[in-house]
Design a protein around this motif. Structure first.
Motif, mmCIF file in Angstrom:
data_model
loop_
_atom_site.group_PDB
_atom_site.id
_atom_site.type_symbol
_atom_site.label_atom_id
_atom_site.label_comp_id
_atom_site.label_asym_id
_atom_site.label_seq_id
_atom_site.Cartn_x
_atom_site.Cartn_y
_atom_site.Cartn_z
ATOM 1 N N GLY A 187 0.691 -1.128 -0.180
ATOM 2 C CA GLY A 187 0.024 0.246 -0.464
ATOM 3 C C GLY A 187 0.561 1.310 0.340
ATOM 4 O O GLY A 187 2.021 1.222 -0.220
ATOM 5 N N LYS A 188 0.341 2.501 0.752
ATOM 6 C CA LYS A 188 0.872 3.356 0.514
ATOM 7 C C LYS A 188 1.627 3.765 1.678
ATOM 8 O O LYS A 188 2.714 4.806 1.175
ATOM 9 C CB LYS A 188 -0.604 5.043 0.304
ATOM 10 C CG LYS A 188 -1.058 4.826 -0.391
ATOM 11 C CD LYS A 188 -2.077 6.082 -0.489
ATOM 12 C CE LYS A 188 -3.133 6.175 -1.870
ATOM 13 N NZ LYS A 188 -3.508 6.799 -2.158
ATOM 14 N N PRO A 190 5.526 2.188 4.311
ATOM 15 C CA PRO A 190 6.214 1.477 4.239
ATOM 16 C C PRO A 190 6.499 0.247 5.667
ATOM 17 O O PRO A 190 5.824 0.928 6.128
ATOM 18 C CB PRO A 190 7.095 1.946 4.121
ATOM 19 C CG PRO A 190 6.677 3.376 4.801
ATOM 20 C CD PRO A 190 5.665 3.395 4.660
ATOM 21 N N CYS A 191 6.554 -0.725 5.140
ATOM 22 C CA CYS A 191 6.713 -1.386 6.279
ATOM 23 C C CYS A 191 7.987 -2.366 6.829
ATOM 24 O O CYS A 191 8.745 -1.999 5.686
ATOM 25 C CB CYS A 191 5.038 -2.781 6.408
ATOM 26 S SG CYS A 191 5.205 -3.822 4.479
ATOM 27 N N SER A 192 7.983 -3.477 7.259
ATOM 28 C CA SER A 192 9.297 -4.181 7.332
ATOM 29 C C SER A 192 10.083 -4.443 6.335
ATOM 30 O O SER A 192 10.655 -4.580 5.358
ATOM 31 C CB SER A 192 9.074 -5.417 8.506
ATOM 32 O OG SER A 192 7.832 -5.877 8.100
ATOM 33 N N LEU A 193 8.915 -4.861 5.100
ATOM 34 C CA LEU A 193 8.963 -5.730 4.174
ATOM 35 C C LEU A 193 10.046 -4.801 2.762
ATOM 36 O O LEU A 193 10.737 -5.155 2.584
ATOM 37 C CB LEU A 193 8.157 -5.899 3.145
ATOM 38 C CG LEU A 193 8.573 -7.371 1.630
ATOM 39 C CD1 LEU A 193 9.610 -8.210 2.340
ATOM 40 C CD2 LEU A 193 7.044 -7.622 1.725
ATOM 41 N N ASP A 194 9.318 -3.309 3.610
ATOM 42 C CA ASP A 194 10.181 -2.599 2.336
ATOM 43 C C ASP A 194 11.563 -2.180 2.898
ATOM 44 O O ASP A 194 11.859 -1.928 2.417
ATOM 45 C CB ASP A 194 8.972 -1.104 2.729
ATOM 46 C CG ASP A 194 7.916 -1.434 1.718
ATOM 47 O OD1 ASP A 194 7.533 -1.615 0.855
ATOM 48 O OD2 ASP A 194 7.022 -2.205 2.835
ATOM 49 N N ALA A 195 11.614 -1.960 4.414
ATOM 50 C CA ALA A 195 13.057 -1.765 5.224
ATOM 51 C C ALA A 195 13.778 -2.602 4.184
ATOM 52 O O ALA A 195 15.149 -2.792 3.725
ATOM 53 C CB ALA A 195 13.066 -2.170 6.242
ATOM 54 N N ILE A 196 13.072 -3.828 4.172
ATOM 55 C CA ILE A 196 14.176 -5.412 4.518
ATOM 56 C C ILE A 196 14.602 -4.843 2.046
ATOM 57 O O ILE A 196 15.903 -5.092 2.524
ATOM 58 C CB ILE A 196 13.554 -7.016 4.430
ATOM 59 C CG1 ILE A 196 13.744 -6.983 5.948
ATOM 60 C CG2 ILE A 196 14.711 -7.701 4.162
ATOM 61 C CD1 ILE A 196 12.486 -8.056 5.696
ATOM 62 N N VAL A 197 14.031 -4.932 1.483
ATOM 63 C CA VAL A 197 14.242 -5.224 0.356
ATOM 64 C C VAL A 197 14.862 -3.860 0.083
ATOM 65 O O VAL A 197 15.822 -3.607 -1.228
ATOM 66 C CB VAL A 197 12.600 -4.761 -0.730
ATOM 67 C CG1 VAL A 197 12.829 -4.599 -2.154
ATOM 68 C CG2 VAL A 197 12.131 -6.198 -0.496
ATOM 69 N N PHE A 198 15.023 -2.985 0.740
ATOM 70 C CA PHE A 198 15.097 -1.470 0.145
ATOM 71 C C PHE A 198 16.705 -1.791 0.799
ATOM 72 O O PHE A 198 17.408 -1.401 -0.225
ATOM 73 C CB PHE A 198 15.282 -0.337 1.339
ATOM 74 C CG PHE A 198 15.733 0.645 0.989
ATOM 75 C CD1 PHE A 198 15.868 1.549 0.248
ATOM 76 C CD2 PHE A 198 16.815 1.380 2.622
ATOM 77 C CE1 PHE A 198 16.489 3.199 0.081
ATOM 78 C CE2 PHE A 198 17.389 2.480 2.336
ATOM 79 C CZ PHE A 198 17.699 3.149 1.249
ATOM 80 N N GLY A 199 17.275 -2.297 2.033
ATOM 81 C CA GLY A 199 18.402 -2.955 2.199
ATOM 82 C C GLY A 199 19.356 -3.659 1.305
ATOM 83 O O GLY A 199 20.248 -2.771 0.925
ATOM 84 N N PHE A 200 18.475 -4.925 0.083
ATOM 85 C CA PHE A 200 18.991 -5.461 -0.014
ATOM 86 C C PHE A 200 19.614 -4.782 -1.466
ATOM 87 O O PHE A 200 20.878 -4.991 -2.175
ATOM 88 C CB PHE A 200 18.165 -6.562 -0.779
ATOM 89 C CG PHE A 200 18.088 -7.618 0.213
ATOM 90 C CD1 PHE A 200 19.093 -8.603 0.311
ATOM 91 C CD2 PHE A 200 17.099 -7.692 1.692
ATOM 92 C CE1 PHE A 200 18.976 -9.762 1.284
ATOM 93 C CE2 PHE A 200 17.668 -9.008 2.058
ATOM 94 C CZ PHE A 200 18.359 -10.053 2.032
ATOM 95 N N LEU A 201 18.400 -3.330 -1.735
ATOM 96 C CA LEU A 201 18.832 -3.663 -3.522
ATOM 97 C C LEU A 201 19.441 -2.030 -3.550
ATOM 98 O O LEU A 201 20.107 -1.663 -4.371
ATOM 99 C CB LEU A 201 17.125 -2.910 -4.224
ATOM 100 C CG LEU A 201 16.762 -3.768 -3.762
ATOM 101 C CD1 LEU A 201 14.712 -3.381 -4.705
ATOM 102 C CD2 LEU A 201 16.725 -5.255 -5.003
#
Length: 315
Positions: A187-188, A190-201
């Motif tokens: 959604g609009k 950010p959650c923990s998944l967004d933080a995890i993906v951001f750190g990887f990418l």
């Protein structure tokens, strides 16, 4: 709340993926986190990041730090459904199994990237004596981690590289499909998944890898590239001084890159010119030495010939 991290570069608040994940989650959840760029992983925990809150609470993993922040009422997942929370667990496992080995390979195992980017960067960022042995230690650990993925020793390096990149590209494609046209994964907000993906990418997208094969695939997933930049712009904006320093650094790197072929051309031409000068000098100073009695030798031969001719005429 304090967090010791690796310093940032290339427009990133940190170059380390776990540091980025914790920092992003703290921003998303509103946790008042004081960040300290130490570049000194020789605490009793042996790595960064290190999270501290008071004298008794010291944590080093993303999962433990997030759990602690949630107990302190700093949660980025409070509005998610149970199904969405289960999806976060599944995607996190996918990232750690399929994308993380590729990041280890890109940073620490691929020879060109390691020699031209990773080792020089850490050697410059670290203090003596860590700058001498930590990059090599990290490289050996990364190789061991990657080799543990295969039980058969008969698989050569090229097969490992092909398999690692294949899994990583499939993982990126799946993330891109899941994100779609959304700003964030659920959604609009950010959650923990967004933080995890951001750190990887983020490091993969921003670091100037000499061998950018996987980076180019990430850039082709346009929504993922925009996702990373969106988080950087909204939650980690650069100050005017940082923007100016980044602009100057990028301009300098571009200038050095454009001058690199010309430098080699000038070096080669200089070597060839010096060789030609030395060869010309050697040729002009060669002395041809003849026998000392050369003229007498020729005269004696001529005299002997005439004597023989005179004796034949008398006969």
């Amino acid at each position: 709340m304090e967090l010791d991290i690796w310093q940032g570069d290339w427009g990133l608040p940190s170059v380390d993926l776990i540091c980025l994940q914790v920092m992003a989650y703290a921003k998303f959840s509103g946790a008042p986190l004081k960040v300290k760029k130490t570049n000194w992983p020789l605490s009793r925990y042996g790595h960064l990041p290190v999270f501290r809150h008071g004298k008794k609470n010291t944590l080093t993993t993303f999962d433990n730090i997030v759990s602690y922040l949630q107990r302190q009422n700093y949660s980025a997942d409070a509005e998610l459904t149970p199904k969405q929370c289960a999806d976060i667990i599944a995607y996190t496992a996918l990232l750690r199994d399929k994308l993380y080995p590729a990041l280890l390979y890109v940073w620490w195992v691929e020879d060109k990237n390691y020699c031209e980017l990773t080792r020089p960067w850490y050697a410059k960022a670290l203090s003596f004596p860590l700058n001498y042995f930590l990059p090599g230690h990290q490289q050996r650990a990364a190789r061991k981690n990657i080799n543990n993925l295969w039980s058969c020793d008969l698989i050569d390096e090229s097969q490992k590289e092909t398999s690692i990149y294949k899994d990583a590209r499939e993982c990126l494609n799946l993330l891109s499909y899941r994100l779609g046209d959304n700003e964030y994964f659920f959604g609009k907000n950010p959650c923990s998944l967004d933080a995890i993906v951001f750190g990887f990418l983020a490091p993969l997208l921003k670091a100037p890898f000499p061998n950018p094969a996987l980076k180019n695939h990430l850039k082709s997933c346009v929504n993922l590239s925009h996702f990373v930049q969106r988080i950087l712009d909204r939650f980690f904006p650069l100050s005017p001084e940082e923007l100016e320093a980044l602009r100057k650094k990028e301009a300098q790197e571009a200038e050095e890159k454009s001058e690199f072929p010309h430098k080699w051309r000038d070096i080669i031409l200089s070597v060839l010119f010096a060789g030609a000068v030395m060869l010309g000098y050697a040729v002009t100073n060669i002395k041809v030495k003849y026998p000392e009695d050369h003229d007498d030798y020729l005269y004696d031969d001529d005299q002997e010939y005439y004597d023989e001719q005179e004796e034949d005429s008398k006969k």
